[in-house]
Design a protein around this motif. Sequence first.
Motif, short mmCIF file in Angstrom:
data_model
loop_
_atom_site.label_atom_id
_atom_site.label_comp_id
_atom_site.label_asym_id
_atom_site.label_seq_id
_atom_site.Cartn_x
_atom_site.Cartn_y
_atom_site.Cartn_z
N ARG A 1 -2.82 14.06 6.73
CA ARG A 1 -3.16 13.62 5.53
C ARG A 1 -2.72 14.24 4.73
N LEU A 2 -1.88 15.00 4.64
CA LEU A 2 -1.21 16.29 3.41
C LEU A 2 -0.21 14.75 3.04
N ILE A 3 0.47 14.88 4.22
CA ILE A 3 1.59 13.83 4.18
C ILE A 3 1.41 12.12 3.48
N ALA A 4 -0.16 11.98 3.66
CA ALA A 4 -0.59 10.67 3.62
C ALA A 4 -1.02 10.59 1.62
N ASN A 5 -1.12 11.83 1.53
CA ASN A 5 -2.14 12.15 0.32
C ASN A 5 -0.92 11.76 -0.56
N TYR A 6 0.44 12.55 0.27
CA TYR A 6 1.23 12.89 -1.37
C TYR A 6 1.49 11.51 -1.24
N ARG A 7 2.32 10.77 -0.22
CA ARG A 7 2.31 9.21 -0.11
C ARG A 7 1.52 8.58 -0.93
N THR A 8 0.93 9.09 -1.32
CA THR A 8 -0.47 7.44 -1.66
C THR A 8 -0.06 8.36 -3.13
N LYS A 9 0.16 9.58 -3.68
CA LYS A 9 0.22 10.28 -4.79
C LYS A 9 1.36 9.50 -5.87
N ARG A 10 2.22 9.07 -5.10
CA ARG A 10 3.81 9.06 -5.71
C ARG A 10 3.32 7.43 -6.14
N ARG A 11 3.06 6.04 -4.80
CA ARG A 11 2.44 5.44 -5.25
C ARG A 11 1.81 4.84 -6.11
N LEU A 12 0.34 5.65 -6.56
CA LEU A 12 -0.60 5.39 -7.72
C LEU A 12 -0.19 5.83 -8.73
N VAL A 13 0.97 6.69 -8.99
CA VAL A 13 1.65 7.78 -10.49
C VAL A 13 2.70 6.39 -10.69
N SER A 14 3.45 5.43 -9.38
CA SER A 14 4.31 4.84 -9.76
C SER A 14 3.90 3.61 -10.61
N ARG A 15 2.68 2.76 -10.08
CA ARG A 15 2.12 2.07 -10.40
C ARG A 15 1.25 2.20 -11.65
N THR A 16 0.91 3.28 -12.46
CA THR A 16 0.61 3.50 -13.18
C THR A 16 1.18 3.73 -14.38
N LYS A 17 2.84 4.62 -13.49
CA LYS A 17 3.99 3.82 -14.87
C LYS A 17 4.30 2.56 -15.46
N LYS A 18 3.91 1.68 -14.35
CA LYS A 18 4.43 0.64 -14.62
C LYS A 18 3.32 -0.67 -15.58
N ASN A 19 2.26 -0.01 -15.36
CA ASN A 19 1.14 -0.58 -16.55
C ASN A 19 0.77 0.03 -17.37
N ILE A 20 1.27 1.22 -17.65
CA ILE A 20 1.81 1.51 -19.46
C ILE A 20 2.40 0.64 -20.09
N SER A 21 4.18 0.34 -19.24
CA SER A 21 4.79 -0.37 -19.49
C SER A 21 4.49 -1.78 -20.19
#
Length: 355
Positions: free
Chosen positions: A7-27
């Motif tokens: 679960r910790l590994i899955a959550n870490y990957r999910t967080k990274r993916r969501l942060v990356s998507r939000t950076k794209k939305n900001i741009s």
Amino acid sequence: MNKDSFRLIANYRTKRRLVSRTKKNISQLSSARSLSSGQKSEARRFYKELLNIDIPTEWHEYFYKRTGIFSPKYIPTSLYYTDIIGKANQMQFERAYSDKNITEKLLTGIRQPKTVLRNMNGYFYVNDQAVDRPLAEQVCRNIDDVIIKPTFQSHGDGVRKFYVKDGVTSIDGKTIGELFDVYGSNFVVQRVVHQHERMSALNPSSVNTLRILTYRSGMEVLVLYSVIRIGRQGWDIDNETAGGISTKIDSNGCLCKYAYGAPGNDMIETTDTGVVLDGYQIPSFGKALDAVKLLHLQLPYFDLIGWDICIDVDGEPVLIEWNVWPELSQSANGPAFGDYTERVLKEIWNRKNTR
């Protein structure tokens, strides 16, 4: 490796993916606004002092850039999906409870769309009686003003309005049997809800729904926010993911000045029909709030729920669906938990994560 490690590994990957998507939305946003170092520090300090965690500030940046409003209380989407949902709700029950085919049996005391036909695990039901496929097709051979939707999907995916004449549907000329084949199993056919004239004025082609987010704290149900979702001209559904817009509803049932759609579709002041949003009165808003508070008490395994409520021609609230994984409307509303942020997070944070 145990379940907690996975679960910790899955959550870490999910967080990274969501942060990356939000950076794209900001741009993609045109505004030149950006958070100051002081605002970033304030957001981080809020969560550090409250929960002793470090949070990314991309979501604070995103909402500030879109709306011009800063608050340290914005809920980072990564935190919401990986931790908050799983602590607030018992997710082991989510799949069964969220089946739209059982909502009428599960929740009582509110109007719901009239069901014509259910398909559950490949089996057909009419009026709660099991029927074979030929009879199911016959029941739907000549019907008008209905919708079909998958019962385990969200965001309006697969929702289609249609009619059938002599066994041929208005969806790409498919026969009713062919339409059943497209949806496979786990779907429902329901009568269209006819909405109040003031709701229809916002956009007549879609059923425009109230999204009300509630949190249960013991025997008290808190309304965290209310927004309205409005479809665009000619579209059947009102979800932002399908091009719809949403704006906040204040405590008096009036709409706020600006609506927001997909990233970059910001600060909309009028609907496609020309209705000015600012101050527009939603009918029976108090009734809708009272209804969802009573409904929430019928769902003991879920403390955080998003309700989709329509107001019908008679001014009565109608439950369209409820959501265990409700997306947060923080562009339209502001911080999702508002004045209850500290209370909600403190109450759930030390619970086991069931996600």
